[in-house]
Each structure stands twice: as C-alpha cells, then as structure tokens.
Design a protein around this motif. Structure first.
Motif, PDB file in Angstrom:
ATOM      1  N   ILE A   1       0.838  -1.210   0.000  1.00 19.12           N
ATOM      2  CA  ILE A   1       0.000   0.000   0.000  1.00 19.12           C
ATOM      3  C   ILE A   1       0.863   1.246   0.000  1.00 19.12           C
ATOM      4  N   ASN A   2       1.928   1.240   0.789  1.00 14.43           N
ATOM      5  CA  ASN A   2       2.835   2.392   0.818  1.00 14.43           C
ATOM      6  C   ASN A   2       3.517   2.605  -0.532  1.00 14.43           C
ATOM      7  N   ILE A   3       3.883   1.513  -1.180  1.00 16.51           N
ATOM      8  CA  ILE A   3       4.497   1.622  -2.510  1.00 16.51           C
ATOM      9  C   ILE A   3       3.499   2.217  -3.502  1.00 16.51           C
ATOM     10  N   LEU A   4       2.248   1.772  -3.439  1.00 17.10           N
ATOM     11  CA  LEU A   4       1.226   2.320  -4.335  1.00 17.10           C
ATOM     12  C   LEU A   4       0.991   3.809  -4.083  1.00 17.10           C
ATOM     13  N   HIS A   5       0.954   4.209  -2.804  1.00 15.82           N
ATOM     14  CA  HIS A   5       0.787   5.630  -2.481  1.00 15.82           C
ATOM     15  C   HIS A   5       1.954   6.453  -3.024  1.00 15.82           C
ATOM     16  N   GLU A   6       3.149   5.922  -2.898  1.00 15.06           N
ATOM     17  CA  GLU A   6       4.324   6.628  -3.399  1.00 15.06           C
ATOM     18  C   GLU A   6       4.258   6.788  -4.917  1.00 15.06           C
ATOM     19  N   LYS A   7       3.839   5.727  -5.620  1.00 15.76           N
ATOM     20  CA  LYS A   7       3.722   5.806  -7.072  1.00 15.76           C
ATOM     21  C   LYS A   7       2.629   6.790  -7.491  1.00 15.76           C
ATOM     22  N   ILE A   8       1.532   6.818  -6.745  1.00 12.15           N
ATOM     23  CA  ILE A   8       0.461   7.782  -7.039  1.00 12.15           C
ATOM     24  C   ILE A   8       0.968   9.201  -6.848  1.00 12.15           C
ATOM     25  N   ASN A   9       1.719   9.426  -5.774  1.00 10.63           N
ATOM     26  CA  ASN A   9       2.272  10.758  -5.537  1.00 10.63           C
ATOM     27  C   ASN A   9       3.246  11.166  -6.639  1.00 10.63           C
ATOM     28  N   GLU A  10       4.045  10.211  -7.122  1.00  9.67           N
ATOM     29  CA  GLU A  10       4.974  10.518  -8.208  1.00  9.67           C
ATOM     30  C   GLU A  10       4.217  10.859  -9.489  1.00  9.67           C
ATOM     31  N   LEU A  11       3.128  10.147  -9.762  1.00 10.74           N
ATOM     32  CA  LEU A  11       2.312  10.433 -10.942  1.00 10.74           C
ATOM     33  C   LEU A  11       1.662  11.820 -10.835  1.00 10.74           C
ATOM     34  N   LYS A  12       1.207  12.131  -9.625  1.00  8.45           N
ATOM     35  CA  LYS A  12       0.600  13.454  -9.437  1.00  8.45           C
ATOM     36  C   LYS A  12       1.620  14.561  -9.654  1.00  8.45           C
ATOM     37  N   LYS A  13       2.832  14.374  -9.169  1.00 11.83           N
ATOM     38  CA  LYS A  13       3.879  15.371  -9.368  1.00 11.83           C
ATOM     39  C   LYS A  13       4.245  15.491 -10.840  1.00 11.83           C
ATOM     40  N   GLY A  14       4.237  14.367 -11.543  1.00  9.59           N
ATOM     41  CA  GLY A  14       4.587  14.375 -12.961  1.00  9.59           C
ATOM     42  C   GLY A  14       3.551  15.081 -13.810  1.00  9.59           C
ATOM     43  N   LYS A  15       2.279  14.995 -13.438  1.00  7.89           N
ATOM     44  CA  LYS A  15       1.216  15.654 -14.209  1.00  7.89           C
ATOM     45  C   LYS A  15       0.934  17.055 -13.699  1.00  7.89           C
ATOM     46  N   LYS A  16       1.542  17.417 -12.588  1.00  6.53           N
ATOM     47  CA  LYS A  16       1.414  18.761 -11.993  1.00  6.53           C
ATOM     48  C   LYS A  16      -0.035  19.145 -11.765  1.00  6.53           C
ATOM     49  N   TYR A  17      -0.703  18.323 -10.929  1.00  3.77           N
ATOM     50  CA  TYR A  17      -2.067  18.650 -10.534  1.00  3.77           C
ATOM     51  C   TYR A  17      -2.048  19.849  -9.615  1.00  3.77           C
TER      52      TYR A  17
END
Length: 88
Positions: free
Chosen positions: A71-87
């Motif tokens: 779950i922590n790995i998934l949260h980290e990947k979601i955060n990286e995706l959010k940073k990459g798309k600059k929400y």
C-alpha cells in the motif's frame, strides 16, 4: 480484466473448505489416539495447539506487514504520478 484471477480465487475458496474439513478430521483422529494410548498424549496435543496458534499469528503479522508495504508503494507511485502531471 481480472476475470481469470477472480475465478482462481473462487476455486481456492471452494477447495479451502474441503481441505480444512479433511485436515481437521485427520487431526482429531490423531489427537484422540494420542490422548487415549499415550501417557503424555494430552501434553503433545496441547503443545501442537499452542504451536499452531503461534504459527498462524506470525503468518498474519507477516501478511499484514507485506500488505502495508505494498500500500505504501502504491501511495508513493500515485504521488509521483501526481507530481509528474502537476495537478493543482
């Protein structure tokens, strides 16, 4: 999308009930003969029960830790995706 995995899980659930019932009956028969024909049979059965409980609880702890890690790995990947798309 995950139909094959769902079918496998359902098959495992059906087999689990049969396996648990079968192994419980085998263990009860063995426990009966140990208690009946051995002087210290009750202590052997109690020791096995305590061992089984400890083994189960340790597996549950390990599974919980692995789940939390995933779950922590998934949260980290979601955060990286959010940073990459600059929400915003």
């Amino acid at each position: 999308m995950f139909e094959i995995e769902k079918q496998q899980i359902e098959t495992y659930k059906k087999l689990k009930t049969f396996n648990v019932l079968l192994f419980t009956i085998i263990k009860l028969v063995i426990a009966y003969f140990l208690i009946t024909y051995l002087e210290y049979g009750i202590f052997i059965v109690l020791a096995y029960l305590l061992y089984s409980l400890e083994n189960i609880s340790s597996y549950q702890f390990i599974n919980n830790q692995e789940t939390n890690l995933q779950i922590n790995i998934l949260h980290e990947k979601i955060n990286e995706l959010k940073k990459g798309k600059k929400y915003d």
